[in-house]
Design an enzyme around this catalytic site. Structure first.
Site, PDB file in Angstrom:
ATOM      1  N   MET A   1       5.852 -29.497  13.356  1.00  0.00           N
ATOM      2  CA  MET A   1       5.681 -28.886  12.027  1.00  0.00           C
ATOM      3  C   MET A   1       5.676 -27.358  12.088  1.00  0.00           C
ATOM      4  O   MET A   1       6.273 -26.680  11.256  1.00  0.00           O
ATOM      5  CB  MET A   1       4.344 -29.333  11.428  1.00  0.00           C
ATOM      6  CG  MET A   1       4.436 -30.507  10.514  1.00  0.00           C
ATOM      7  SD  MET A   1       5.308 -30.041   9.003  1.00  0.00           S
ATOM      8  CE  MET A   1       5.605 -31.644   8.333  1.00  0.00           C
TER       9      MET A   1
ATOM     10  N   ARG B   1       4.221 -34.241   3.428  1.00  0.00           N
ATOM     11  CA  ARG B   1       5.643 -34.548   3.579  1.00  0.00           C
ATOM     12  C   ARG B   1       6.054 -34.465   5.052  1.00  0.00           C
ATOM     13  O   ARG B   1       5.205 -34.642   5.913  1.00  0.00           O
ATOM     14  CB  ARG B   1       6.543 -33.718   2.663  1.00  0.00           C
ATOM     15  CG  ARG B   1       6.239 -33.986   1.174  1.00  0.00           C
ATOM     16  CD  ARG B   1       7.161 -33.249   0.233  1.00  0.00           C
ATOM     17  NE  ARG B   1       6.774 -33.488  -1.161  1.00  0.00           N
ATOM     18  CZ  ARG B   1       6.967 -32.619  -2.152  1.00  0.00           C
ATOM     19  NH1 ARG B   1       7.565 -31.461  -1.920  1.00  0.00           N
ATOM     20  NH2 ARG B   1       6.581 -32.914  -3.376  1.00  0.00           N
TER      21      ARG B   1
ATOM     22  N   LYS C   1      -6.547 -33.446   2.061  1.00  0.00           N
ATOM     23  CA  LYS C   1      -5.583 -34.044   3.005  1.00  0.00           C
ATOM     24  C   LYS C   1      -6.192 -35.282   3.686  1.00  0.00           C
ATOM     25  O   LYS C   1      -5.510 -36.287   3.896  1.00  0.00           O
ATOM     26  CB  LYS C   1      -5.185 -32.974   4.030  1.00  0.00           C
ATOM     27  CG  LYS C   1      -4.255 -33.428   5.118  1.00  0.00           C
ATOM     28  CD  LYS C   1      -2.846 -33.654   4.657  1.00  0.00           C
ATOM     29  CE  LYS C   1      -1.957 -34.073   5.828  1.00  0.00           C
ATOM     30  NZ  LYS C   1      -0.663 -34.570   5.408  1.00  0.00           N
TER      31      LYS C   1
ATOM     32  N   ASN D   1      -6.221 -38.124   1.193  1.00  0.00           N
ATOM     33  CA  ASN D   1      -4.822 -38.482   0.921  1.00  0.00           C
ATOM     34  C   ASN D   1      -4.252 -39.369   2.035  1.00  0.00           C
ATOM     35  O   ASN D   1      -3.664 -40.419   1.785  1.00  0.00           O
ATOM     36  CB  ASN D   1      -3.989 -37.205   0.789  1.00  0.00           C
ATOM     37  CG  ASN D   1      -2.529 -37.515   0.488  1.00  0.00           C
ATOM     38  OD1 ASN D   1      -2.187 -37.840  -0.640  1.00  0.00           O
ATOM     39  ND2 ASN D   1      -1.682 -37.445   1.498  1.00  0.00           N
TER      40      ASN D   1
ATOM     41  N   LYS E   1      -5.311 -40.282  14.158  1.00  0.00           N
ATOM     42  CA  LYS E   1      -6.186 -39.097  14.157  1.00  0.00           C
ATOM     43  C   LYS E   1      -6.686 -38.798  12.750  1.00  0.00           C
ATOM     44  O   LYS E   1      -7.860 -38.503  12.529  1.00  0.00           O
ATOM     45  CB  LYS E   1      -5.404 -37.893  14.704  1.00  0.00           C
ATOM     46  CG  LYS E   1      -6.180 -36.606  14.685  1.00  0.00           C
ATOM     47  CD  LYS E   1      -5.306 -35.381  14.438  1.00  0.00           C
ATOM     48  CE  LYS E   1      -4.746 -35.343  13.066  1.00  0.00           C
ATOM     49  NZ  LYS E   1      -4.174 -34.062  12.639  1.00  0.00           N
TER      50      LYS E   1
HETATM   51  P1  NAD Z   1       2.740 -31.240  17.531  1.00  0.00           P
HETATM   52  O1  NAD Z   1       1.921 -31.928  18.560  1.00  0.00           O
HETATM   53  O2  NAD Z   1       4.205 -31.488  17.459  1.00  0.00           O
HETATM   54  O3  NAD Z   1       2.553 -29.641  17.676  1.00  0.00           O
HETATM   55  C1  NAD Z   1       1.333 -28.999  17.914  1.00  0.00           C
HETATM   56  C2  NAD Z   1       1.597 -27.707  18.682  1.00  0.00           C
HETATM   57  O4  NAD Z   1       0.349 -27.045  18.847  1.00  0.00           O
HETATM   58  C3  NAD Z   1       2.166 -27.953  20.082  1.00  0.00           C
HETATM   59  O5  NAD Z   1       3.290 -27.126  20.295  1.00  0.00           O
HETATM   60  C4  NAD Z   1       1.010 -27.594  21.007  1.00  0.00           C
HETATM   61  O6  NAD Z   1       1.431 -27.078  22.268  1.00  0.00           O
HETATM   62  C5  NAD Z   1       0.299 -26.549  20.182  1.00  0.00           C
HETATM   63  N1  NAD Z   1      -1.109 -26.370  20.541  1.00  0.00           N
HETATM   64  C6  NAD Z   1      -2.049 -27.314  20.761  1.00  0.00           C
HETATM   65  N2  NAD Z   1      -3.222 -26.759  21.066  1.00  0.00           N
HETATM   66  C7  NAD Z   1      -3.019 -25.423  21.035  1.00  0.00           C
HETATM   67  C8  NAD Z   1      -3.854 -24.301  21.270  1.00  0.00           C
HETATM   68  N3  NAD Z   1      -5.143 -24.444  21.604  1.00  0.00           N
HETATM   69  N4  NAD Z   1      -3.299 -23.056  21.163  1.00  0.00           N
HETATM   70  C9  NAD Z   1      -1.995 -22.912  20.838  1.00  0.00           C
HETATM   71  N5  NAD Z   1      -1.162 -23.931  20.612  1.00  0.00           N
HETATM   72  C10 NAD Z   1      -1.670 -25.176  20.704  1.00  0.00           C
HETATM   73  O7  NAD Z   1       2.034 -31.590  16.130  1.00  0.00           O
HETATM   74  P2  NAD Z   1       2.669 -31.428  14.656  1.00  0.00           P
HETATM   75  O8  NAD Z   1       3.399 -32.671  14.290  1.00  0.00           O
HETATM   76  O9  NAD Z   1       3.342 -30.089  14.557  1.00  0.00           O
HETATM   77  O10 NAD Z   1       1.336 -31.438  13.788  1.00  0.00           O
HETATM   78  C11 NAD Z   1       0.542 -30.265  13.621  1.00  0.00           C
HETATM   79  C12 NAD Z   1      -0.454 -30.558  12.506  1.00  0.00           C
HETATM   80  O11 NAD Z   1       0.279 -30.845  11.295  1.00  0.00           O
HETATM   81  C13 NAD Z   1      -1.337 -31.797  12.783  1.00  0.00           C
HETATM   82  O12 NAD Z   1      -2.641 -31.541  12.365  1.00  0.00           O
HETATM   83  C14 NAD Z   1      -0.665 -32.880  11.946  1.00  0.00           C
HETATM   84  O13 NAD Z   1      -1.575 -33.903  11.565  1.00  0.00           O
HETATM   85  C15 NAD Z   1      -0.151 -32.084  10.755  1.00  0.00           C
HETATM   86  N6  NAD Z   1       0.969 -32.704  10.033  1.00  0.00           N
HETATM   87  C16 NAD Z   1       2.053 -33.186  10.708  1.00  0.00           C
HETATM   88  C17 NAD Z   1       3.086 -33.782  10.005  1.00  0.00           C
HETATM   89  C18 NAD Z   1       4.309 -34.337  10.717  1.00  0.00           C
HETATM   90  O14 NAD Z   1       5.116 -35.017  10.063  1.00  0.00           O
HETATM   91  N7  NAD Z   1       4.498 -34.047  11.995  1.00  0.00           N
HETATM   92  C19 NAD Z   1       3.026 -33.874   8.603  1.00  0.00           C
HETATM   93  C20 NAD Z   1       1.937 -33.313   7.938  1.00  0.00           C
HETATM   94  C21 NAD Z   1       0.919 -32.731   8.668  1.00  0.00           C
END
Ligand code: NAD
Length: 301
Positions: free
Chosen positions: A12, A123, A171, A174, A240
């Site tokens: 994201m 989304r 969120k 939701n 989660k």
């Molecule tokens: P992801 O695991 O793909 O990416 C997370 C990133 O954060 C990784 O690159 C990781 O290396 C980095 N990270 C973790 N700990 C860190 C730290 N301490 N310092 C710096 N970087 C760090 O996850 P995502 O899919 O991008 O999701 C991120 C958030 O968005 C989550 O909370 C998720 O629930 C939410 N979200 C995701 C989606 C989806 O479709 N993927 C949709 C809505 C919301």
């Protein structure tokens, strides 16, 4: 506002950060995984060595990390944003975490004179690339107004949820509903198939009755019912989010029988190694147990 820092460049965070860069902002990035930073650096972003360093010259700092402990580490850790952010700068946490953690982070940042907004998104990653996310925004109204020109690059729907923490609370509830709809729909498709119904027939009926839900009608046809288990939205993240919502419920002594049952099924899927599959793939577990498969005609799945 010109200078933005972005921390957490995953599924994201990366497309969101890319939109900020394309929107003309001077971008500094940090991720614990250096490989995730490479495409942004190649596109013109500056690399920082820590969240603190990323925050040092930024007028607004964004974070998009997986879970509450990650968000806390980014904001308040030894090399966290708190130790680099300027008084008057904005801190926008887009991670899906719980409101109790959000408010704890906000209180500490406020002591440093920074202004926090919680802004989890709804989304998919495709919507992130297209700037069509839903933003659930919590915080001071004037701070949100100041950040709106930036938010408008990222989304097309902006829901003002109230004070800081209300974005993540929104969120949480939701996704609680979304995951329960996902789990019950997976069961229903298998029951119906065993009883002699086609998925096309079930979708037609669900779409015109009070059974209507976006998981069954939009997610399943695109994913599990088409034989596609690639996320979408991963089971690990859905699990989660249920954990966060149930933790929140417990802190207010609210009962969660349906949510708990949903989380138990998702935990079973995690144990079966399905964490990186789309949430609709719960269908496959029920298919296996019932000795059937439910696929749309012509899906090839
Ligand atoms: P992801 O695991 O793909 O990416 C997370 C990133 O954060 C990784 O690159 C990781 O290396 C980095 N990270 C973790 N700990 C860190 C730290 N301490 N310092 C710096 N970087 C760090 O996850 P995502 O899919 O991008 O999701 C991120 C958030 O968005 C989550 O909370 C998720 O629930 C939410 N979200 C995701 C989606 C989806 O479709 N993927 C949709 C809505 C919301």
């Amino acid at each position: 506002m010109k200078r933005i820092a972005f921390i957490g460049l995953g599924a994201m965070g990366k497309p969101i950060a890319e939109r900020l860069l394309q929107g003309g902002y001077e971008l500094t990035v940090f991720d614990v995984n250096r490989d995730s930073m490479a495409p942004l650096i190649a596109a013109g972003a500056r690399e920082a060595a820590s969240p603190k360093a990323a925050a040092e010259h930024a007028q607004a700092v964004f974070a998009m990390v997986p879970d509450a402990p990650d968000a806390e580490e980014v904001a308040l850790g030894v090399d966290g944003v708190l130790h680099g952010i300027s008084a008057g700068a904005y801190y926008i946490d887009m991670s899906t975490i719980d409101p109790i953690t959000t408010r704890r982070i906000g209180a500490r940042l406020a002591e440093a004179g920074a202004k926090m907004i919680d802004c989890p998104v709804g989304r998919t990653t495709k919507h992130a690339r297209e700037g069509k996310l839903v933003l659930m925004i919590g915080g001071d109204a004037a701070d949100i107004d100041a950040m709106m020109p930036v938010f408008e690059l990222l989304g097309d729907t902006f829901i003002r949820c109230g004070p800081l923490g209300n974005g993540t609370a929104t969120k949480c509830v939701n996704n609680y509903v979304a995951m329960a709809c996902n789990a019950i729909s997976a069961e229903a498709f298998v029951i119906g198939k065993k009883a002699g119904l086609t998925p096309e027939h079930m979708l037609e009926v669900f779409g015109t009755t009070m059974a209507s839900n976006a998981q069954a009608l939009q997610v399943f046809p695109q994913f599990a019912l088409a034989g596609n288990t690639e996320p979408g939205f991963m089971i690990a993240l859905g699990h989660k989010d249920l954990r966060l919502a149930i933790g929140l419920a417990h802190s207010y002594d609210c009962a969660v029988p349906v949510g708990q049952a949903t989380m138990d099924i998702m935990a079973k899927a995690l144990e079966a190694g399905m964490g990186r599959k789309d949430c609709s793939s719960l269908l496959l577990m029920h298919e296996k147990a019932a000795g059937t498969t439910v696929r749309l005609q012509g899906s090839g799945g």
